[in-house]
Design a protein around this motif. Structure first.
Motif, PDB file in Angstrom:
ATOM      1  N   ALA A 159     -14.659  -7.785  -4.592  1.00 50.17           N
ATOM      2  CA  ALA A 159     -13.647  -8.341  -5.018  1.00 50.17           C
ATOM      3  C   ALA A 159     -13.101  -8.381  -6.214  1.00 50.17           C
ATOM      4  O   ALA A 159     -12.378  -8.291  -6.520  1.00 50.17           O
ATOM      5  CB  ALA A 159     -13.541 -10.020  -4.738  1.00 50.17           C
ATOM      6  N   GLU A 160     -14.163  -8.618  -7.079  1.00 50.43           N
ATOM      7  CA  GLU A 160     -14.009  -8.666  -9.076  1.00 50.43           C
ATOM      8  C   GLU A 160     -13.600  -7.543  -8.645  1.00 50.43           C
ATOM      9  O   GLU A 160     -12.268  -7.138 -10.138  1.00 50.43           O
ATOM     10  CB  GLU A 160     -15.817  -8.869  -9.520  1.00 50.43           C
ATOM     11  N   ARG A 165     -20.375 -19.465  -8.557  1.00 46.89           N
ATOM     12  CA  ARG A 165     -18.790 -19.783  -8.305  1.00 46.89           C
ATOM     13  C   ARG A 165     -18.148 -19.014  -8.336  1.00 46.89           C
ATOM     14  O   ARG A 165     -16.466 -18.578  -8.566  1.00 46.89           O
ATOM     15  CB  ARG A 165     -19.138 -21.324  -7.669  1.00 46.89           C
ATOM     16  N   GLU A 191     -15.442 -13.881  -8.732  1.00 47.79           N
ATOM     17  CA  GLU A 191     -14.743 -13.255  -7.579  1.00 47.79           C
ATOM     18  C   GLU A 191     -15.271 -12.840  -6.432  1.00 47.79           C
ATOM     19  O   GLU A 191     -15.359 -13.299  -5.396  1.00 47.79           O
ATOM     20  CB  GLU A 191     -13.725 -12.308  -7.362  1.00 47.79           C
ATOM     21  N   HIS A 192     -16.290 -12.683  -6.653  1.00 47.19           N
ATOM     22  CA  HIS A 192     -17.546 -12.278  -5.652  1.00 47.19           C
ATOM     23  C   HIS A 192     -19.133 -12.582  -5.006  1.00 47.19           C
ATOM     24  O   HIS A 192     -19.378 -12.385  -5.357  1.00 47.19           O
ATOM     25  CB  HIS A 192     -17.687 -10.307  -5.434  1.00 47.19           C
ATOM     26  N   PRO A 193     -18.719 -13.704  -4.153  1.00 49.71           N
ATOM     27  CA  PRO A 193     -19.510 -14.664  -3.411  1.00 49.71           C
ATOM     28  C   PRO A 193     -21.000 -13.219  -2.911  1.00 49.71           C
ATOM     29  O   PRO A 193     -20.009 -12.855  -1.672  1.00 49.71           O
ATOM     30  CB  PRO A 193     -19.063 -15.912  -3.206  1.00 49.71           C
ATOM     31  N   PRO A 194     -21.542 -13.352  -3.343  1.00 53.05           N
ATOM     32  CA  PRO A 194     -22.788 -13.077  -2.010  1.00 53.05           C
ATOM     33  C   PRO A 194     -21.900 -13.679  -0.348  1.00 53.05           C
ATOM     34  O   PRO A 194     -22.258 -14.832  -0.390  1.00 53.05           O
ATOM     35  CB  PRO A 194     -23.718 -12.928  -1.869  1.00 53.05           C
ATOM     36  N   ALA A 195     -22.009 -12.559   0.311  1.00 49.72           N
ATOM     37  CA  ALA A 195     -21.967 -13.275   1.745  1.00 49.72           C
ATOM     38  C   ALA A 195     -22.771 -13.634   2.706  1.00 49.72           C
ATOM     39  O   ALA A 195     -23.946 -13.197   2.239  1.00 49.72           O
ATOM     40  CB  ALA A 195     -21.276 -11.605   3.097  1.00 49.72           C
ATOM     41  N   PHE A 210     -25.013 -19.903  -0.086  1.00 49.54           N
ATOM     42  CA  PHE A 210     -25.234 -19.049  -0.434  1.00 49.54           C
ATOM     43  C   PHE A 210     -26.382 -17.800  -1.128  1.00 49.54           C
ATOM     44  O   PHE A 210     -26.945 -17.533  -1.882  1.00 49.54           O
ATOM     45  CB  PHE A 210     -24.121 -18.219  -1.615  1.00 49.54           C
ATOM     46  N   VAL A 228     -21.673  -8.056   7.604  1.00 50.47           N
ATOM     47  CA  VAL A 228     -21.693  -8.556   7.561  1.00 50.47           C
ATOM     48  C   VAL A 228     -21.229  -8.907   6.098  1.00 50.47           C
ATOM     49  O   VAL A 228     -20.463 -10.571   5.872  1.00 50.47           O
ATOM     50  CB  VAL A 228     -22.832 -10.171   8.128  1.00 50.47           C
ATOM     51  N   ARG A 276     -15.704 -10.131   3.962  1.00 48.25           N
ATOM     52  CA  ARG A 276     -16.959 -10.910   3.688  1.00 48.25           C
ATOM     53  C   ARG A 276     -16.626 -11.614   3.702  1.00 48.25           C
ATOM     54  O   ARG A 276     -17.008 -13.090   2.711  1.00 48.25           O
ATOM     55  CB  ARG A 276     -16.891 -10.663   1.853  1.00 48.25           C
TER      56      ARG A 276
END
Lengths: 309, 339, 340
Positions: free
Chosen positions: A189-190, C324, C327-331, C262, A251, A58
């Motif tokens: 990721a979380e 931010r 942990e998982h920002p959008p792509a 983002f 993507v 990602r």
């Protein structure tokens, strides 16, 4: 078949192209130019595999073309200074890894968006190189081209290296825990963190790996001629990213595999020479390249929409 | 938001007062024809930076600047964006340089900016590739597009025995001066060598590696190919390497425009037959010499010869200062040159 | 994390950027030659109009969490189309310009159709059209055809001055004000922001997500066409290579201006400051004796460094935005919403 529709469709398109070439331009399959073409494409495939990993997790990296040039030039200068070839190879891979680590640190530690970080490092590597070298070619001493071996052996090594990288990464992605971590981090990721994976470490590692692969690719490209062109690698990032997305890697991360990347890569790599063989005027090159990219993603989009109904 | 607006306004005011303050200064500092005692500033523009050809021009230019005691600025676009050349020239106008020497990527486009410079009293010369004649005082002419086109086509025909297929590798389809060269190559072919046939034109994005790949493909797609003509410098060694790897050295001839250092190996082993170019270091030297002479009033329109410092005298035809005929680097003479 | 805090954080980023700009101006005024002259300020403005126009519309696109890599190529295509319509179809330039604007918007609509209709990632769609639009420009002109000798009245748009200010600067100001109002004072802007925060959320909140996205991309196409016209009027020549690389310059300005790549966070005045900071840097470096001959390379190098420093500054503790922390920002440029 359903799960791997994209990989199958791109492979199908590639086969279709090859079959029509076999009919209309059989010269395409002459062994010498074919092998030359494969050898020339091999370093790009290595970079594309690295990019695929980054996109699977990602993230994205658009600085590889510039890093590729920096690695090529450094290895070339070392070789020209009569250092032994293994030193130059190690330097190139190491420098690539350092470049990748820089991106990775900014992305994983400071949590900056990868597209912006690599946009910045892309410009900085390229302009730094221009300041330092000003576009002057580096002439390599004898014994560097084809690693000092006969041409056929050298081509074999370059293609073999690409194959080894491809297979090793494909194996790791599918069967090793670290490979699954990449998918896990890319998908969510979380959730990955809650499952005990350290997403930022994975991200960092993936960037370093891409950097090292870029350095390796630079060497694989370097040995194919007795000179280094400091402009080398321009637009390499776009070629690699296009191959990866046409090959079905999402993507948004977490989806895709290297089989698709290989098919996408070969499809795009065949188009430009195919146009020459088919005697299509060169001013159609870019439009056709763009149309193929769009067709690949549109076909997938249309199909998904049907499935969702 | 209001705080932001206030800040912006403040900045705007600060800039305006800055303008008012420095406005008269800049008016006092004359743009052209500097007073005696002040060092002349020569601004030299390549078509693009990071290009070995222009780096060697710069070497000569720096030598001339040192000999003459003038200040030299060397700047240009980093990517092939012709509009960027105009921007840099417009910036040089407001910077207050005394003379501009430009290698023009796009004749019509750059002429607007060069004319503006002349209106402000800045002297303008062009080198390498010309602008429209009314946009400059002199053109330091190392070869006209026609001269280059003819030289390439004549050499190709000579090597092929006046008949056979050849292909051209260019930098990009949009590069203006390569378009002009192709025009003259084609005109010469039609007029003098009807037996020669141009079968393909391929762009290599000014990259050696890509040129090598394109040449490999051309050699197999057109098996009767007798010659590869490379009109951008990275393509010459790229094409030569491809010919060599295909085992067709000697069977398929390679010629092109390029630098001796990049091609020495292939010229010496016979893969590349002829590399056509001029002495680029001299071109840079002569350009700065003539630019300075023009700014100092020593070189005037209508002159028929020009003394170019250590290089001696050069003929002037009209408003073209002639560097001399394009030079052919071959096996026999290439070792005398190092650039 | 309240909305209020977000807003002040953005403001702070812009204040810092403004400070950078002031420092640049002061430095170049002191160290550069003839930097603060009226003519040079006019130059800076004139030279940043095209990138500025593209940045102004790239900003809403990025605000929605998307990206448009095709604007530079579309600029080239529109320049060629404009030339074709004027010279070959014989239209008066005013009409040709209008038609070009329409075609530009249409091309933007093509991007939008693929992105919203098929839910494809903007990054990939516009990567495809990046190649396609430039390719069409080359195919139409065979790469070689160039359009020149435009009428004086048209060239005035790019080279003239009205009330002492470069003509195209007026266009730029008008567009800037319009986009600012659109983003900061209308529901369009709010919905772009909402889509950037969470496309699904925006959908559930009843926002016409598709229509809003189409608007953003069509606006980008329209502005690429407008930039093509000011480019042609300034340069006097339209050719297939116009605007090469401008998409990256525009994105750089937008991101430097504090818009989150983002989506969801950003401001138009920040974008304008980003454009100005880069333009002043590029211009200023060519006026300092020590950097005059390396201005082109150094401006790229320093812009890259500035970009990283600006972002890293924003990522320091206390400045980390709510998104931010996750942990998982959008792509970047991912689909508007990932189909299951």
């Amino acid at each position: 078949m359903k799960r791997h529709f994209r990989e199958f469709s791109v492979t199908g398109a590639l086969l279709l192209l090859l079959v029509s070439l076999a009919i209309f331009a059989p010269n395409f399959f002459e062994p010498q130019p074919l092998l030359s073409r494969l050898t020339a494409a091999a370093p790009k495939l290595v970079v594309a595999c690295g990019i695929a990993l980054v996109i699977l997790s990602r993230q994205i990296d658009i600085s590889v073309g510039s890093l590729f040039a920096v690695c090529s030039l450094s290895a070339g200068l070392l070789a020209a200074a009569k250092l032994s070839l293994p030193v130059a190879v190690l330097a190139s891979v190491g420098l690539g890894a350092v470049g990748g680590a820089l991106n990775g640190a900014l992305v994983a530690v400071l949590r900056l968006p990868s597209i912006v970080v690599t946009l910045a490092t892309m410009v900085m590597w390229r302009e730094g190189l221009r300041l330092a070298q000003q576009g002057v070619f580096v002439n390599l001493p004898d014994g560097v081209q084809w690693f000092g071996l006969p041409m056929a052996a050298g081509q074999g090594i370059v293609c073999g290296l690409a194959l080894v990288v491809l297979l090793a990464l494909a194996y790791a992605l599918r069967f090793l825990a670290v490979g699954r971590f990449v998918y896990a981090v890319g998908s969510d990721a979380e959730a990955a963190r809650l499952a005990g994976i350290r997403p930022r470490l994975v991200t960092f590692g993936v960037f370093i790996l891409l950097g090292a692969l870029t350095g390796l690719a630079a060497v694989m490209n370097l040995v194919q001629s007795p000179q280094v062109d400091p402009s080398t690698g321009r637009m390499l990032e776009l070629e690699a990213i296009a191959a990866v997305v046409v090959g079905g890697v999402a993507v948004s991360g977490g989806r895709g595999n290297l089989w698709g990347v290989l098919a996408g890569f070969l499809l795009l790599a065949c188009i430009t020479p195919a146009l020459t063989y088919l005697d299509v005027k060169p001013y159609w090159d870019k439009a056709i390249q763009g149309a193929v990219i769009l067709l690949a993603v549109v076909a997938d989009g249309v199909r998904r929409r049907k499935l969702n109904r | 938001m209001f705080r932001f607006l206030a800040l912006t306004l403040g900045l705007g005011l600060a800039m305006l007062t800055g303008c008012n303050k420095s406005g008269p200064d800049s008016a006092a500092a004359p743009a052209g024809g500097s007073p005696a005692g002040k060092r002349l500033t020569v601004a030299l523009m390549p078509k693009s930076k990071g290009n070995a050809y222009f780096v060697s021009c710069k070497q000569g230019a720096e030598q001339a600047a040192k000999d003459l005691g003038v200040e030299l600025i060397f700047d240009g676009p980093v990517n092939p964006d012709p509009a960027k050349q105009n921007e840099i020239i417009e910036n040089w106008i407001t910077l207050g340089v005394d003379v501009i020497a430009a290698a023009c990527e796009n004749k019509d486009g750059i002429s607007t900016a060069l004319k503006k410079a002349r209106d402000k009293g800045i002297k303008v010369v062009t080198y390498d590739s010309d602008a429209n004649p009314d946009a400059r005082d002199f053109f330091v002419n190392q070869a006209t597009p026609e001269g280059i086109g003819n030289a390439l086509m004549d050499e190709a025909a000579r090597l092929c025995g006046n008949e056979g297929e050849f292909a051209i590798i260019t930098a990009s389809l949009t590069a203006q001066n390569m378009i002009e060269w192709q025009k003259f190559i084609e005109a010469r072919r039609v007029a003098k060598y009807p037996g020669m046939k141009m079968v393909a034109l391929r762009p290599c994005d000014d990259l050696k590696d890509k040129a090598q790949a394109e040449a490999t493909t051309l050699l197999s797609a057109f098996p009767n190919l007798k010659l590869l003509m490379n009109i951008c410098s990275p393509a010459v060694p790229g094409a030569a390497e491809a010919v060599k790897q295909a085992g067709k050295a000697g069977k398929v001839k390679v010629i092109g425009l390029g630098l001796p250092n990049e091609n020495r190996r292939y010229v010496k082993d016979g893969t590349t037959d002829t590399v056509i170019l001029w002495k680029t270091v001299d071109l840079g030297y002569l350009t700065v010499q003539s630019a300075v002479a023009l700014a100092r009033g020593e070189l005037k329109p209508g002159a028929t010869s020009f003394h170019g410092g250590k290089l001696g005298d050069f003929k002037i035809a009209g408003d073209n200062i002639l560097l001399g005929e394009p030079f052919k680097f071959t096996k026999d003479n290439i070792d005398q040159f190092d650039f | 994390m309240s909305f209020r805090f977000q807003k002040t954080a953005v403001l702070r980023h812009e204040t810092v950027l403004l400070l950078v700009l002031v420092l640049e101006v002061v430095f170049f005024q002191l160290a550069g030659r003839n930097f603060g002259t009226v003519d040079n300020v006019a130059n800076i403005v004139r030279h940043s109009v095209e990138i500025g126009l593209l940045a102004l519309v790239m900003m809403p696109v990025i605000l929605t969490g998307g990206i448009d890599l095709s604007v530079g190529s579309l600029l080239g295509l529109c320049a060629v189309l404009f030339g074709k319509l004027w010279r070959d179809a014989g239209l008066p330039w005013e009409l040709a310009a209008l038609a070009t604007l329409g075609l530009g918007a249409l091309a933007g609509g093509f991007n939008a159709a693929l992105i919203t209709g098929l839910r494809l990632p903007p990054l990939i769609v516009t990567l495809g059209t990046y190649s396609l639009f430039r390719g069409l420009a080359e195919a139409i002109t065979h790469g070689t055809d160039a359009f020149t000798r435009f009428p004086e009245r048209f060239l005035f748009l790019g080279t003239g001055r009205i009330a002492g200010v470069p003509t195209q600067a007026w266009i730029f100001v008008a567009v800037g004000v319009a986009v600012w109002l659109l983003v900061h004072r209308t529901t369009f802007g709010r919905s772009w922001r909402a889509i950037g925060f969470s496309p699904e959320g925006a959908r559930y909140a009843g926002l016409p997500v598709t229509r809003r996205l189409v608007l953003a991309y069509m606006l980008a196409g329209l502005m690429a066409a407008l930039a093509a016209i000011t480019y042609t009027a300034r340069f006097g020549t339209a050719k297939a290579d116009a605007g090469t690389g401008y998409e990256l310059a525009a994105i750089t300005a937008v991101v430097l201006g504090g818009t989150s790549i983002f989506g969801g966070v950003g401001s138009v005045h920040g974008t304008l400051l980003g454009v100005a900071a880069i333009a002043v840097l590029t211009n200023g470096l060519s006026r300092v004796p020590a950097t005059m001959s390396n201005a082109a390379e150094l401006s790229g190098l320093l812009t890259g460094a500035l970009l990283i420093v600006a972002l890293a500054g924003g990522a320091l503790p206390g400045r980390i935005g709510a998104r931010r922390r996750k942990e998982h920002p959008p792509a970047v440029g991912a689909p508007v919403s990932d189909p299951a």
